[in-house]
Scaffold this active site. Structure first.
Site, short mmCIF file in Angstrom:
data_model
loop_
_atom_site.label_atom_id
_atom_site.label_comp_id
_atom_site.label_asym_id
_atom_site.label_seq_id
_atom_site.Cartn_x
_atom_site.Cartn_y
_atom_site.Cartn_z
N SER A 144 73.69 86.83 -3.01
CA SER A 144 73.24 85.63 -3.74
C SER A 144 72.51 86.07 -4.99
CB SER A 144 72.29 84.82 -2.88
OG SER A 144 71.63 83.84 -3.69
N TYR A 158 65.10 84.31 2.50
CA TYR A 158 66.52 84.29 2.09
C TYR A 158 66.76 85.30 0.96
CZ TYR A 158 70.96 82.44 0.29
OH TYR A 158 72.27 82.30 -0.15
#
Ligand code: NDP
Length: 249
Positions: A144, A158
């Site tokens: 990501s 995350y």
């Protein structure tokens, strides 16, 4: 089906392919000629629909229910796919979850599950895949852009989970280079999926941070993954590559 058959005779395994970016990757790899096995956790109907669409269009696909948080099930799924299709050339580690909120509010169970799916499953699947993968293979992680830039509060765990893939990708590229297997980490910016709907309040904030001012499409990530899986990307390895609409520009 895609007229360009860059992946003819290739066998792919996609971890987490029933919805969103993973589903788009499964369909794209199949449309380029690969036989594709993919896992899912609970979306049986969606997974079966993808298989029947691909098979109906003349392709080859199977769906396997296997929780990525369970190392034994994941290893078993890769072995099943390899035996079913007779080999393995491409592994895409896409399964992921997004725990969101202030760190002090995340439970131990949420933290453990995030590490098990976003981090450990990538290690386990890569380990099992390399036992079967042929020379010239491809391992593609879906990281990501939050590994590089996390402009909104609430995503610390995350972001950390995705940042860990940057180092893993580099190390594994060194391990597998002698076998001509490449390892890369694709870092999408915001992409419209169930995980990240483009119509939320957070989405409005995120769009303002992007040069292109819009969310990405799952198909845009899938075409990049197909390129990395294909013969023209043979000299790219160990790289974390952003595809983020200018989120980090
Ligand atoms: P979705 O939540 O829309 O889809 C997730 C997919 O992964 C589903 O197919 C789901 O299966 C599968 N999956 C989730 N957990 C498990 C598990 N434990 N075992 C097996 N399969 C599982 O997510 P996205 O498509 O948005 O995200 C895909 C990847 O891309 C993730 O790694 C995410 O972190 C990353 N990413 C996403 C971005 C975005 O903006 N959307 C941006 C940057 C990165 P099932 O349907 O059965 O639940």
């Amino acid at each position: 089906m895609n007229p360009v058959k860059n992946l003819q005779d290739k066998i792919a395994f996609v971890q987490g392919g029933s919805r969103g970016i993973g589903a788009a990757i499964v369909k794209r790899l199949a449309s380029e000629g690969a036989a594709v096995a993919f896992t899912y956790q609970s979306s049986t109907v969606a997974a079966e629909k993808i298989v029947s669409e691909i098979v109906g269009a003349g392709g080859n696909a199977i769906a396997i229910q296997a929780d990525s948080a369970n190392p034994e099930l994941l290893q078993q799924a890769i072995r099943q796919a390899t035996e079913h299709f007779g080999g393995l050339d491409i592994l895409v580690n896409n399964a992921g979850i997004l725990p969101w909120g202030p760190l002090e509010e995340l439970t131990l169970a949420q933290i453990d599950l995030t590490l098990a799916i976003n981090v450990r499953s990538v290690i386990i699947a890569s380990q099992e895949a390399t036992r079967h993968m042929r020379a010239g293979g491809r391992i593609i992680n879906i990281g990501s852009i939050n590994a590089d830039r996390t402009p909104i509060a609430g995503g610390a765990v995350y972001a950390m989970s995705k940042a860990s893939l940057v180092g893993f990708t580099k190390g594994l590229a060194r391990d597998l280079g002698p076998r001509s297997i490449t390892v890369n980490n694709v870092q999408p910016g915001p992409v419209e999926t169930d995980m990240n709907p483009a119509s939320s309040e957070t989405a409005a904030q995120l769009k303002k941070l992007m040069a292109l001012g819009r969310y990405g499409k799952d198909s845009e990530i899938a075409s990049f993954v197909a390129y990395l899986a294909g013969p023209e990307a043979a000299y790219i390895t160990g790289a974390s590559l952003s595809i983020d609409g200018g989120f980090s520009a």
